[in-house]
Design a protein around this motif. Structure first.
Motif, PDB file in Angstrom:
ATOM      1  N   ARG A  29       8.240 -11.543  -7.171  1.00 53.47           N
ATOM      2  CA  ARG A  29       9.273 -10.497  -7.089  1.00 53.47           C
ATOM      3  C   ARG A  29      10.467 -10.809  -7.980  1.00 53.47           C
ATOM      4  NH1 ARG A  29      10.966  -8.275  -1.351  1.00 53.47           N
ATOM      5  NH2 ARG A  29      12.013  -6.836  -2.755  1.00 53.47           N
ATOM      6  N   ARG A  30      10.779 -12.075  -8.125  1.00 50.51           N
ATOM      7  CA  ARG A  30      11.896 -12.442  -9.002  1.00 50.51           C
ATOM      8  C   ARG A  30      11.592 -12.082 -10.447  1.00 50.51           C
ATOM      9  NH1 ARG A  30      12.360 -16.981  -5.411  1.00 50.51           N
ATOM     10  NH2 ARG A  30      11.140 -18.309  -6.806  1.00 50.51           N
ATOM     11  N   VAL A  31      10.343 -12.191 -10.841  1.00 54.42           N
ATOM     12  CA  VAL A  31       9.955 -11.811 -12.206  1.00 54.42           C
ATOM     13  C   VAL A  31       9.980 -10.294 -12.356  1.00 54.42           C
ATOM     14  CG1 VAL A  31       8.191 -12.008 -13.997  1.00 54.42           C
ATOM     15  CG2 VAL A  31       8.504 -13.861 -12.360  1.00 54.42           C
ATOM     16  N   VAL A  32       9.540  -9.599 -11.342  1.00 51.17           N
ATOM     17  CA  VAL A  32       9.499  -8.134 -11.375  1.00 51.17           C
ATOM     18  C   VAL A  32      10.908  -7.541 -11.416  1.00 51.17           C
ATOM     19  CG1 VAL A  32       8.918  -6.097  -9.998  1.00 51.17           C
ATOM     20  CG2 VAL A  32       7.251  -7.954 -10.249  1.00 51.17           C
ATOM     21  N   GLY A  33      11.814  -8.112 -10.655  1.00 49.85           N
ATOM     22  CA  GLY A  33      13.154  -7.553 -10.567  1.00 49.85           C
ATOM     23  C   GLY A  33      13.125  -6.208  -9.856  1.00 49.85           C
ATOM     24  N   GLY A  34      13.883  -5.261 -10.366  1.00 48.17           N
ATOM     25  CA  GLY A  34      13.970  -3.955  -9.725  1.00 48.17           C
ATOM     26  C   GLY A  34      12.990  -2.932 -10.234  1.00 48.17           C
ATOM     27  N   ARG A  35      12.012  -3.359 -11.002  1.00 45.84           N
ATOM     28  CA  ARG A  35      11.073  -2.414 -11.595  1.00 45.84           C
ATOM     29  C   ARG A  35      10.057  -1.865 -10.583  1.00 45.84           C
ATOM     30  NH1 ARG A  35       8.975  -5.868 -16.637  1.00 45.84           N
ATOM     31  NH2 ARG A  35       9.451  -7.610 -15.229  1.00 45.84           N
ATOM     32  N   ARG A  36       9.548  -0.696 -10.886  1.00 46.95           N
ATOM     33  CA  ARG A  36       8.456  -0.127 -10.092  1.00 46.95           C
ATOM     34  C   ARG A  36       7.157  -0.828 -10.482  1.00 46.95           C
ATOM     35  NH1 ARG A  36       5.376   5.470 -11.222  1.00 46.95           N
ATOM     36  NH2 ARG A  36       4.038   5.504  -9.380  1.00 46.95           N
ATOM     37  N   VAL A  37       6.452  -1.349  -9.484  1.00 47.02           N
ATOM     38  CA  VAL A  37       5.169  -2.010  -9.724  1.00 47.02           C
ATOM     39  C   VAL A  37       4.055  -0.992  -9.501  1.00 47.02           C
ATOM     40  CG1 VAL A  37       3.629  -3.883  -9.049  1.00 47.02           C
ATOM     41  CG2 VAL A  37       6.114  -4.237  -9.012  1.00 47.02           C
ATOM     42  N   LEU A  38       3.285  -0.736 -10.542  1.00 47.16           N
ATOM     43  CA  LEU A  38       2.202   0.251 -10.447  1.00 47.16           C
ATOM     44  C   LEU A  38       0.985  -0.321  -9.738  1.00 47.16           C
ATOM     45  CD1 LEU A  38       2.383   1.840 -14.018  1.00 47.16           C
ATOM     46  CD2 LEU A  38       3.590   2.518 -11.931  1.00 47.16           C
ATOM     47  N   ALA A  39       0.724  -1.602  -9.933  1.00 48.48           N
ATOM     48  CA  ALA A  39      -0.447  -2.234  -9.308  1.00 48.48           C
ATOM     49  C   ALA A  39      -0.333  -3.740  -9.418  1.00 48.48           C
ATOM     50  CB  ALA A  39      -1.743  -1.764  -9.970  1.00 48.48           C
ATOM     51  N   VAL A  40      -0.977  -4.409  -8.475  1.00 52.57           N
ATOM     52  CA  VAL A  40      -1.194  -5.849  -8.549  1.00 52.57           C
ATOM     53  C   VAL A  40      -2.662  -6.031  -8.933  1.00 52.57           C
ATOM     54  CG1 VAL A  40      -1.148  -8.047  -7.311  1.00 52.57           C
ATOM     55  CG2 VAL A  40       0.544  -6.263  -6.771  1.00 52.57           C
ATOM     56  N   LEU A  41      -2.903  -6.536 -10.129  1.00 53.80           N
ATOM     57  CA  LEU A  41      -4.251  -6.647 -10.666  1.00 53.80           C
ATOM     58  C   LEU A  41      -4.756  -8.070 -10.485  1.00 53.80           C
ATOM     59  CD1 LEU A  41      -3.655  -4.773 -14.063  1.00 53.80           C
ATOM     60  CD2 LEU A  41      -4.354  -3.786 -11.855  1.00 53.80           C
ATOM     61  N   ALA A  42      -5.878  -8.219  -9.817  1.00 53.05           N
ATOM     62  CA  ALA A  42      -6.447  -9.547  -9.572  1.00 53.05           C
ATOM     63  C   ALA A  42      -7.501  -9.848 -10.631  1.00 53.05           C
ATOM     64  CB  ALA A  42      -7.068  -9.616  -8.177  1.00 53.05           C
ATOM     65  N   THR A  43      -7.293 -10.937 -11.377  1.00 52.76           N
ATOM     66  CA  THR A  43      -8.325 -11.324 -12.337  1.00 52.76           C
ATOM     67  C   THR A  43      -9.603 -11.761 -11.633  1.00 52.76           C
ATOM     68  OG1 THR A  43      -7.517 -13.618 -12.473  1.00 52.76           O
ATOM     69  CG2 THR A  43      -6.639 -12.029 -14.080  1.00 52.76           C
ATOM     70  N   HIS A  44      -9.454 -12.310 -10.426  1.00 53.03           N
ATOM     71  CA  HIS A  44     -10.614 -12.653  -9.603  1.00 53.03           C
ATOM     72  C   HIS A  44     -10.114 -13.005  -8.207  1.00 53.03           C
ATOM     73  CE1 HIS A  44      -9.253 -16.498 -11.269  1.00 53.03           C
ATOM     74  NE2 HIS A  44      -9.974 -17.172 -10.377  1.00 53.03           N
ATOM     75  N   ALA A  84      -1.094 -11.837  -2.695  1.00 54.31           N
ATOM     76  CA  ALA A  84      -1.257 -10.441  -3.109  1.00 54.31           C
ATOM     77  C   ALA A  84      -0.919  -9.425  -2.014  1.00 54.31           C
ATOM     78  CB  ALA A  84      -2.675 -10.211  -3.639  1.00 54.31           C
ATOM     79  N   PRO A  85      -1.419  -9.562  -0.783  1.00 58.97           N
ATOM     80  CA  PRO A  85      -1.060  -8.567   0.236  1.00 58.97           C
ATOM     81  C   PRO A  85       0.433  -8.525   0.529  1.00 58.97           C
ATOM     82  CG  PRO A  85      -3.030  -9.761   0.909  1.00 58.97           C
ATOM     83  CD  PRO A  85      -2.452 -10.490  -0.271  1.00 58.97           C
ATOM     84  N   ALA A  86       1.060  -9.699   0.624  1.00 60.28           N
ATOM     85  CA  ALA A  86       2.497  -9.729   0.903  1.00 60.28           C
ATOM     86  C   ALA A  86       3.280  -9.104  -0.241  1.00 60.28           C
ATOM     87  CB  ALA A  86       2.958 -11.163   1.132  1.00 60.28           C
ATOM     88  N   LEU A  87       2.886  -9.390  -1.467  1.00 57.73           N
ATOM     89  CA  LEU A  87       3.567  -8.794  -2.618  1.00 57.73           C
ATOM     90  C   LEU A  87       3.378  -7.288  -2.628  1.00 57.73           C
ATOM     91  CD1 LEU A  87       5.103  -9.127  -5.306  1.00 57.73           C
ATOM     92  CD2 LEU A  87       2.862  -9.352  -6.418  1.00 57.73           C
ATOM     93  N   ALA A  88       2.153  -6.843  -2.363  1.00 55.84           N
ATOM     94  CA  ALA A  88       1.876  -5.415  -2.369  1.00 55.84           C
ATOM     95  C   ALA A  88       2.736  -4.680  -1.351  1.00 55.84           C
ATOM     96  CB  ALA A  88       0.397  -5.172  -2.088  1.00 55.84           C
ATOM     97  N   ARG A  89       2.873  -5.253  -0.158  1.00 58.02           N
ATOM     98  CA  ARG A  89       3.729  -4.631   0.855  1.00 58.02           C
ATOM     99  C   ARG A  89       5.188  -4.601   0.398  1.00 58.02           C
ATOM    100  NH1 ARG A  89       0.580  -7.887   4.302  1.00 58.02           N
ATOM    101  NH2 ARG A  89       2.293  -9.405   4.479  1.00 58.02           N
ATOM    102  N   ALA A  90       5.627  -5.675  -0.227  1.00 57.00           N
ATOM    103  CA  ALA A  90       7.032  -5.777  -0.612  1.00 57.00           C
ATOM    104  C   ALA A  90       7.410  -4.788  -1.707  1.00 57.00           C
ATOM    105  CB  ALA A  90       7.344  -7.200  -1.069  1.00 57.00           C
ATOM    106  N   VAL A  91       6.486  -4.522  -2.622  1.00 56.85           N
ATOM    107  CA  VAL A  91       6.819  -3.665  -3.766  1.00 56.85           C
ATOM    108  C   VAL A  91       6.180  -2.282  -3.681  1.00 56.85           C
ATOM    109  CG1 VAL A  91       7.160  -5.672  -5.253  1.00 56.85           C
ATOM    110  CG2 VAL A  91       4.917  -4.548  -5.208  1.00 56.85           C
ATOM    111  N   GLY A  92       5.365  -2.054  -2.652  1.00 61.40           N
ATOM    112  CA  GLY A  92       4.748  -0.738  -2.482  1.00 61.40           C
ATOM    113  C   GLY A  92       3.721  -0.403  -3.529  1.00 61.40           C
ATOM    114  N   ALA A  93       2.893  -1.389  -3.884  1.00 60.33           N
ATOM    115  CA  ALA A  93       1.873  -1.189  -4.919  1.00 60.33           C
ATOM    116  C   ALA A  93       0.498  -1.575  -4.392  1.00 60.33           C
ATOM    117  CB  ALA A  93       2.204  -2.025  -6.144  1.00 60.33           C
ATOM    118  N   PRO A  94      -0.566  -0.987  -4.915  1.00 63.36           N
ATOM    119  CA  PRO A  94      -1.913  -1.362  -4.478  1.00 63.36           C
ATOM    120  C   PRO A  94      -2.398  -2.638  -5.147  1.00 63.36           C
ATOM    121  CG  PRO A  94      -2.057   0.335  -6.163  1.00 63.36           C
ATOM    122  CD  PRO A  94      -0.586   0.132  -5.880  1.00 63.36           C
TER     123      PRO A  94
END
Length: 209
Positions: free
Chosen positions: A49-64, A73-83
């Protein structure tokens, strides 16, 4: 404003097959000042989240689906409202980490994700894991390879759900066919380039067998 790449390194552990190792993971954030995608959410949602800052996150992409790439990933997705998007062939690995929280969507070979006016193309590159994916941004001249390709060789294939011949095929046909000037941003360690790695393919094959 053209897309840019922001980067952080987070530390934690990788566990599989009854063994645990300390690891440092790269986090890549691709976008502009308004919106972005996050490539892998390893150990700490807050660090990402510190790297993202205030930007809108479109998706969290998992390389694997290995735990050191999706643990937060789930905690980040909840925090930023992204799939969270994961290739379905890696669901078996995801479920080892998050048995009660499914990913929000699937990645597919050839899928195109637009962020900040720039296209990311999904390349299914199995071998390190069945559903491993790389993300190629042709306009930016970069590819995010997760644990498929590193500076100095292919990702590890000595554990469950991995296969050396498969990763070599993926690298040969999906990555080394990209423009040689393409910059390679990896899941661990230093970045490299297609031109720097491609001449060594035969050495890796000989060493792997």
């Amino acid at each position: 404003m053209p897309a840019r790449i922001d980067h952080a390194v987070t530390s934690g552990t990788f566990s599989l097959d009854g063994q645990t190792f300390d690891v440092d993971n790269n986090v890549w954030v691709f976008g502009d000042d308004r919106e972005c995608v996050v490539i892998d959410a390893p150990h700490s949602a807050e660090a990402v989240r510190r790297v993202v800052g205030g930007r809108r996150v479109l998706a969290v992409l998992a390389t694997h689906g290995h735990d050191d790439h999706v643990r937060a990933a789930p905690a980040l997705a909840r925090a930023v409202g992204a799939p969270v998007l994961l290739h379905p062939d890696d669901r078996v690995l995801w479920d080892l980490v998050h048995p009660d929280v499914p990913p929000d969507g699937e990645l597919a070979d050839g899928q195109r994700i637009e962020v900040a006016g720039t296209e990311l193309r999904v390349l299914h590159t199995p071998g390190h894991s069945p559903g491993a994916c790389c993300f190629h941004a042709p306009q930016a001249g970069v590819v995010f390879t997760g644990d498929t390709l590193f500076a100095g060789g292919p990702g590890a294939t000595g554990r469950s759900y991995s296969d050396f011949d498969t990763i070599i095929s993926s690298i040969r046909t999906r990555l080394f066919t990209l423009p040689p000037e393409t910059v390679v941003h990896t899941g661990h360690g230093d970045s490299t380039g297609i031109a720097a790695e491609a001449p060594h393919l035969d050495e890796w094959i000989a060493r792997g067998h």
